[in-house]
Scaffold this motif. Structure first.
Motif: not given
Length: 231
Positions: A39-41, A85-89
């Motif tokens: 997702v992060l990539v 923030e995306r990682l936290t989600e």
């Protein structure tokens, strides 16, 4: 390791600092870390910035490796904030299906009942740790003492920042604490903070990695320290 060595660690602790993913739970048991890293990539690809990662980092399956790499390339910027923030989600999604580590819950409760104060020192977001602990009915044991990732990513373990924050808030000397972790970075953070370390390894590969990092006491089950406390 002898039972005497484990006993000295377990009975000598006046506060216990816990890594979250591993010793307390398998955070990504139902929402794999590899998918989170992808997702992060994907976010980087949407921005046309996938080139910030090496091929090894892209293929690592480790969301923290992706986050660290981007922070090295674009420190303190908006892209890092977006990814964090995306990682936290994604971690919050994972917390809903996390698998408790065997014997962790009763060990936390037993130590707390004996007056030993617990804290979390994790590279995951603190609200993720709180969400998991609340779901297990453990948050009251920890109170406010949950310390995790901020957007200052250079403070992630092996930096001892979260451990030192916990010790400061607990007004505890390093030698009176115990840190339980499952990764070489945990062992290194404990060493740098001056805190005794108990390694948790659920398989032989993880035990070997901890031994190589310098861990002197490693258990394959948290039932071992629990039985010492009950005895």
């Amino acid at each position: 390791m002898t039972s005497d060595e484990l006993g000295r660690l377990v009975r000598g602790a006046r506060c216990v600092l816990w890594d979250l993913d591993g010793p307390v739970c398998r955070l990504f048991a139902g929402h794999p870390a590899e998918k989170v890293a992808a997702v992060l990539v994907g976010v980087l690809e949407q921005h046309g910035l996938a080139g910030l990662l090496t091929e090894r980092e892209r293929a690592s399956g480790d969301p923290h490796a992706v986050l660290r790499a981007v922070d090295r390339a674009r420190p303190g910027g908006g892209l890092v904030a977006e990814l964090e923030e995306r990682l936290t989600e994604e971690e919050l999604r994972a917390a809903a299906s996390a698998m408790p580590t065997a014997w962790a819950d009763p060990l936390i409760r037993t130590w707390t009942a004996l007056g030993v104060r617990p804290a979390v020192a994790t590279n995951n977001a603190p609200r993720v740790a709180r969400a998991y602990l609340a779901g297990r009915g453990l948050l009251d044991c920890f109170g406010p003492h949950v310390y995790g990732r901020t957007r200052q990513l250079r403070q992630l373990k092996p930096d001892p920042h979260t451990l030192l924050r916990a010790l400061d808030d607990l007004a505890a000397a390093p030698g009176t604490a115990l840190f339980i972790g499952d990764a070489p970075t945990d062992c290194e953070a404990a060493r740098r903070a001056g805190v005794p370390f108990l390694g948790y390894a659920r398989d032989a590969g993880r035990e070997a990695a901890l031994r190589e990092a310098g861990a002197g006491v490693v258990v394959g089950s948290l039932e071992e320290p629990l039985n010492l406390l009950r005895g």
